[in-house]
Design an enzyme around this catalytic site. Structure first.
Site, mmCIF file in Angstrom:
data_model
loop_
_atom_site.group_PDB
_atom_site.id
_atom_site.type_symbol
_atom_site.label_atom_id
_atom_site.label_comp_id
_atom_site.label_asym_id
_atom_site.label_seq_id
_atom_site.Cartn_x
_atom_site.Cartn_y
_atom_site.Cartn_z
ATOM 1 N N ARG A 1 -2.083 6.573 -5.177
ATOM 2 C CA ARG A 1 -1.340 6.332 -4.001
ATOM 3 C C ARG A 1 -2.404 5.922 -2.799
ATOM 4 O O ARG A 1 -3.329 6.552 -2.681
ATOM 5 C CB ARG A 1 -0.658 7.490 -3.205
ATOM 6 C CG ARG A 1 0.065 7.125 -1.829
ATOM 7 C CD ARG A 1 1.219 8.176 -1.550
ATOM 8 N NE ARG A 1 1.950 8.327 -2.790
ATOM 9 C CZ ARG A 1 3.120 7.604 -3.059
ATOM 10 N NH1 ARG A 1 3.401 6.546 -1.990
ATOM 11 N NH2 ARG A 1 3.948 7.583 -4.069
ATOM 12 N N LYS B 1 2.740 1.238 -6.826
ATOM 13 C CA LYS B 1 4.146 0.613 -7.319
ATOM 14 C C LYS B 1 3.682 0.144 -8.841
ATOM 15 O O LYS B 1 3.422 0.522 -9.801
ATOM 16 C CB LYS B 1 4.768 -0.080 -6.572
ATOM 17 C CG LYS B 1 4.681 0.459 -5.105
ATOM 18 C CD LYS B 1 5.637 -0.401 -3.956
ATOM 19 C CE LYS B 1 5.867 0.379 -2.746
ATOM 20 N NZ LYS B 1 4.685 0.414 -2.037
#
Length: 574
Positions: free
Chosen positions: A294, A288
């Protein structure tokens, strides 16, 4: 379809025109396309799509090409259950080196005592943290009192007593509808089923955390775990106060900083707002605001290190060594001065966007933001969150609907939108662009109206935007994104020419495939057969599928988006 795009690129460029990042990207796609052309094509199409929308999803960002490259290698072949220098498999010395480097980078970045970089996702990280706390606080003292060192030494009766004890502990986290995450005790999530959950909520009037009320509830409930963190709360958190509350009731303070880890790493949240300083255990994702791959990681105080390192076999199986390598690269990138500038710009942009939305007459939860996200109440527009989300996506702006505190529309339709600035800040946008984006959002929502269902009732899910508004907004989106190009090293026309041509038999798509592009039946200018020679307004198409009645749709004005190639429909679909 593809006869070595890399060779074609190198043969047509002078040495000083060759970009190493693009060479690496092409080499990767060449290998993929040789085995499965569609996958290479879809990867390129994803680049095209991401260059075609203003991304305001608060939980998404753009990782560097170096981070992506670190994942594309033979490390994916290696099993490495356990932790560095304590594996269940032999031959893990290189994975040991990579994982140790990633953990060291994380500790240096956040000032942590210990780091565990194996979790594949934020949900995994939270599960590991939960079970590490249960193990250290409940299991180990119980085993010690029974004079054994491992659960495998217990009788069936003793094990059942311990199992019931561990499964009857209290978790006190932020309520889902107040901005907490699913994994903070939501009943539809495993966290809500493995604990007795006693959630706290924001103040009904202000939408803010009420620390006095949280303390009173904690004293009343005396949870094992006091969890601070959010996925949709637009203000900062005072972790010093949370730690004081936890200490008063004998709880372990756990922080979930998945959304704002980049703001912590970049020095935006310091002092009382730094979760790493005050919490016993901190979990986070890497993809993020941190701009990594990820994945996820855990930071903790030394006393929890041993329990956390037993994430395998407690929760996890084999880690992903190639992703841990990418995490190491991302942590190193975040230690650069440029990342600190980026992190502060994320919050500056969020505040600028919030101010601009308010100036446009829109209502924000809590009246603004302290972090990277804001919550927009769409009820004044006569829309649900789902309708607003779809209307904006149709106009080239991606974001997600989100529940507001005490939301009458529930978790599916919702009454709000969650808007974030990490991705647009990565593109280099600033406060002036935030003002423009706010105007676009206001224009779309102000023009959107619910559509009627087949029964004549107003839909709560679908809304439509007048064509002239959609066309105007899409034009502005194109102009804006043309000035802030995602991955400028990547030559999109070259990639299109070599990878996006659909092979025979695979060049059909369905009507619903057009939804992300904002295309409606009213956009259809004409439908002609694949062999039909048409006017200059619609170029003829020579591709088709054998034995299938294929038609090509020409769009009057492709609303925003990456519809630069003809779109095919089978006769039945059309």
């Amino acid at each position: 379809m593809n006869n070595s795009a890399l060779r074609a690129y190198l043969s047509t460029r002078a040495p000083d025109q060759i970009h190493s990042a693009f060479v690496a990207y092409l080499a990767n796609l060449d290998l993929v396309a040789h085995q499965f052309p569609q996958i290479a094509s879809d990867i390129v199409q994803e680049l095209i799509d991401q260059r075609s929308y203003v991304k305001l999803i608060a939980s998404e960002n753009y990782s560097s090409l170096a981070v992506q490259a670190a994942m594309a290698n033979l490390l994916t072949d290696k099993y490495a259950e356990g932790f560095p220098h304590h594996r269940y498999y032999g031959g893990c010395q290189n994975v040991d080196s990579i994982e140790s480097a990633a953990a060291a980078e994380a500790c240096a970045l956040f000032g942590a005592e210990h780091a565990y970089v194996q979790p594949h996702s934020g949900a995994d990280a939270n599960l590991v943290a939960f079970w590490a706390i249960l193990s250290r606080q409940i299991e180990m003292p119980t085993l010690s009192s029974l004079g054994v060192t491992a659960a495998t030494h217990l009788s069936e009766e003793q094990w059942e007593v311990l199992r019931q004890k561990m499964g009857n502990q209290k978790l006190m986290g932020l309520d889902y509808f107040s901005g907490g995450h699913l994994t903070h005790g939501y009943r539809q999530n495993v966290s809500g089923r493995m604990f007795r959950v006693v959630s706290y909520a924001v103040d009904r009037d202000t939408g803010l955390l009420d620390y006095a009320a949280i303390e009173a509830q904690a004293k009343r409930e005396r949870p094992l775990i006091l969890l601070a963190g959010y996925s949709a709360y637009p203000r900062s958190i005072n972790f010093r106060i949370f730690r004081e509350i936890a200490d008063k009731v004998g709880a372990v303070l756990m922080a979930d900083m998945a959304h704002f880890a980049g703001l912590v790493a970049g020095g935006v949240f310091t002092g009382d707002e730094d979760p790493v300083r005050w919490s016993h255990i901190v979990t986070s994702t890497t993809h993020k605001t941190l701009r990594g791959p990820r994945g996820a990681f855990i930071l903790c105080k030394k006393e929890f290190a041993e329990a956390v390192d037993k994430g395998c076999p407690l929760v996890l199986g084999g880690p992903l060594p190639h992703v841990m390598a990418a995490k190491a690269v991302a942590f190193r990138e975040a230690r650069n001065a440029a990342f600190k500038t980026y992190a502060h710009a994320v919050r500056d942009n969020a505040r600028a966007l919030a101010d601009a939305c308010i100036q446009q007459g829109m209502q924000l939860q809590t009246g603004g933001t302290d972090n990277h996200l804001l919550l927009l109440d769409v009820r004044p527009f006569g829309l649900t969150g789902r309708q607003a989300e779809r209307a904006l996506i149709d106009c080239g702006v991606t974001l997600n609907r989100n529940s507001l505190p005490f939301d009458p529309n529930g978790a599916w339709l919702t009454s709000g939108l969650r808007i974030g600035t990490p991705a647009v800040t990565s593109l280099g946008m600033g406060p002036e662009e935030m003002k423009r984006i706010a105007r676009l959002i206001a224009r779309v929502l102000g023009a959107a109206t619910p559509v009627r269902t087949k029964t004549g009732a107003l839909s709560k899910s679908a809304a439509e935007v007048p064509g002239e508004v959609r066309s105007s907004v899409c034009s502005e989106v194109r102009e804006l994104l043309a000035r802030f190009t995602l991955y400028p090293e990547l030559d999109e026309p070259f990639l299109r020419a070599h990878f996006t041509r659909r092979p025979a038999g695979q060049n059909t798509c369905r009507r619903r495939d057009l939804n992300p592009y904002g295309v409606t039946p009213t956009d259809f200018e004409s439908v002609v057969s694949a062999s039909f020679t048409t006017s200059a307004r619609a170029q003829p198409i020579t591709r088709g599928t054998k034995g299938t009645a294929v038609h090509v749709v020409f769009l009057r004005e492709a609303p925003c988006l990456p519809l630069r190639e003809p779109l095919f429909f089978s006769h039945e679909e059309f």
